[in-house]
Design a protein around this motif. Sequence first.
Motif, PDB file in Angstrom:
ATOM      1  N   TYR A  27       0.858  -1.189   0.000  1.00 27.61           N
ATOM      2  CA  TYR A  27       0.000   0.000   0.000  1.00 27.61           C
ATOM      3  C   TYR A  27       0.893   1.238   0.000  1.00 27.61           C
TER       4      TYR A  27
ATOM      5  N   THR B 196      -2.745   5.705   0.208  1.00 33.60           N
ATOM      6  CA  THR B 196      -3.481   4.983   1.245  1.00 33.60           C
ATOM      7  C   THR B 196      -3.678   5.914   2.447  1.00 33.60           C
TER       8      THR B 196
ATOM      9  N   GLY C  93      -2.079  -5.470  -0.606  1.00 30.47           N
ATOM     10  CA  GLY C  93      -3.240  -5.437  -1.487  1.00 30.47           C
ATOM     11  C   GLY C  93      -3.080  -6.447  -2.603  1.00 30.47           C
TER      12      GLY C  93
END
Length: 863
Positions: free
Chosen positions: A766, A770, A790
């Motif tokens: 991330y 984010t 992710g």
Amino acid sequence: MPVTILRPVTSRHVSERPVKRLALFFVATTACTPFISSGACAAAASASQEADQKKADKTTALTKKNKFVSASDETEQVVVTGTRESHVKARQSISPVVVISSKTLERSGELNIANALTRTYPSITMSARGSNTNSLVSSIQMRGLGPNETLVLVDGKRRHSTANIVQKPGPQFASSGVDLNMLAGNMIDHIEVLEDGAAAMYGSDAIAGVVNIITKKKDHGLNLSAQGGANAYLGSGEQYQLDADGGFKLGKDGYVHLGAQFYQTQHAIAWGPDHALMGYWPAGADTKNYFVGVKPGSESWRGRKTDYLSTPKETRETFALNFGKPLAAGIELYGQATLGYRHAEMMAYKYPYVVPAAGISELRPITGDDELDYAAELGLKGENLFGFDWNLSTVYGGDNSRISIRDVVNLGELARTGYSPSKFWDYTQKNTQWTNNLDLRRGFKIWSMPVSLAFGGEHRLDSYQIISGNPESYLDGGPVEHAGIPPQSAGTWYRNIYSAYVDATFRPTRKLSIDVAGRYEYYTDTDNTENGKISARYDFTKRFALRGTIANGFRAPTLQESHFSRLNIFAGTGSVGGQLPVESAAARSLGAQGLKPERSVNASAGFTMEPVRGLHVEADVYQINLRDRIVQGGTVRGAQALDAIRSFGFDVSPTATNAAASSAYFLSNGASTRTQGLDIKADYLLHLHEYGNVALMAAFNLNRTRLHHNGISTIGKPLLNEQTIGYITTATPRSKIILNALWTIGKWDVNIRQSRYGETTNMMTYQDWTPASATCASGGALRYSNSCFGQFKNTPRWLTDLEVGYKITSRVHASIGVNNVFNVRPRRLPGTLVPAGGSMYDQFSNQVPFTGGYYFGRVSASL
């Protein structure tokens, strides 16, 4: 006991009528499919190079009498890979062997050997784009395993690997495979790929399979070609290549064949958005390194895009020589030499990095590689040494890679002295390999059973050297982007390997063939190994046979894996990342243990059949259990990592201001995996009267790798996290399909290829978009987390390639083509997974290239 020369079992028979044989020869040589699952068409291409033009013209008339002609054993390629016997053809082999002709590689439209293989053979893939020096090496992956698990031979002799180790995380991390592109591609006659584990036959590295490059050895002819092209949709990536090769007689009975190649390409740039330059961002984003809207006077940068995702700029010259000369009856002297030089540059894009005190408003680092690759072989071979054919050879080869970086500054030196150079020599790596072989082979009979016996020995001396860069590259923290290698990381390391093998093929009946091989290898720097293999084939009829193999394998750690170290400096973040040699005290303080060899158990089973005349189908399932796999592991972050980096001797005091974001890692035997897959191949060759000839091919690979064991370091932490597990299990396409049709009519030829790359999955970090409030389930912030990732899936992609050619004269051929007609690109990452100044695609996926459509033209002549 009577001694006879063993002849291969022929699974099919051909009509004895000369007209049919000549017709068959013409169709196979003029309508050759661009990929041959078992060598029928590849053999035709090879045979056509030997054919006289008058005979071909005569054959043309004869073929018109036949509605359909199929390829047969008479025109199949005789292979030397996967067997110690002579005169074995591809479809007769006990283990599956794929033959890829030089025409196949040419019709791929690719100028690099590695790219051409990935375009034409479904079991081979490569990373779409590496980072920094990673992208300057072209190493292939086979069956989802790393480059180090595939053995590359040149004319049956082990090829030395590159000195340049892959330093950044990803599917090829820490590998230093053979760089195929440093060979002169125009000197390739064909390539044989053994789809089996073959450590018992060829030694360490032959786990995923064996790629054997067979070079030209003709005593006549001159071949010239030129190709140019560009990535039209990108408006960049211009490249061209010039080829020349030819042969002449050496005395009355010898030959010399020479080849040279010149290649040049510019950067192919896939421009993408840069979070630091947009001037807008979502709430909670990390903007500390942004420019537009954050730093005063930065508005002029608004809207600029990143060129981080690009291919190297490269100039490459390669040369090769083969010769052979009979010295006496049954004795021949032979030799080979290859030489390659490369200058390559990789743009290491960074968002604008400003140093007002030095008058610097933008840093644009360029990583360079000046590489010299060479090899020389000399051998003697003969017959009837106590009834044995024999071959004695010595091969010495190496690769020197000099890494530099320019258009950067050493901020620590600048602050201390008020001056910094802008170009730095970081380090030099040298890798050499000296291999000596003695092989003996003889066919005989035990009672009435034919037996082929081969045995021999090998000695290999490996060496690896690191030479430290100039002091400015490693003192005061080194230059922005990455520091050079200091003297404490430099050194020279050697090892000797002694091995002996025996290989016997038994034919108890006309239909049953059994091959048994064993090999012992002694290493002076790691464990010794005993490897075995047993293969069998049963021909139920002349059109259907079953085959299978079970074997164990072995791969010793490379000297690069054991001894390489590196420090990376992440400009503007105050963090550093260091790779520590696994044998060092610094690495052991973080939980490292000495590397052990990888060990494998391979099993495969399949069939080859001709259900109707001319339709050849093969299918093989395989399983590769690989334990103690050498992978990235043992990543430690924070003050402990920074202390280990300092204890090793890296000078990080001026730049490592963010201990929490700094990391250190080492290599480990951190995984055990199981790879399972299926290969299916089919080809169909027909003649259609006045409508020309059509060759159809289909090839399919289904491949899956699963993690069965994740190692634990001595400080109790798992060696692999979800991200690094993904690199070795799901970064390679789950499946790959290649469909090809080649239509030849009169002076025209049209080749169309449809390829499907299956899904890849990677666990992505991330990034700056984010939100700061987002948290990881295991604790801590989600942004930049090393434990929560992710999941990103690159969905399947279809690529369409088209080439149209015309025979201007009997000796001159011209063609134009486009690879990736519809400009298909990988799927884009969502904003939260795109790093500032980084890639908009998953650069660790081994799926489709990011470069889009490539248009090219080629002219070739044979004189």
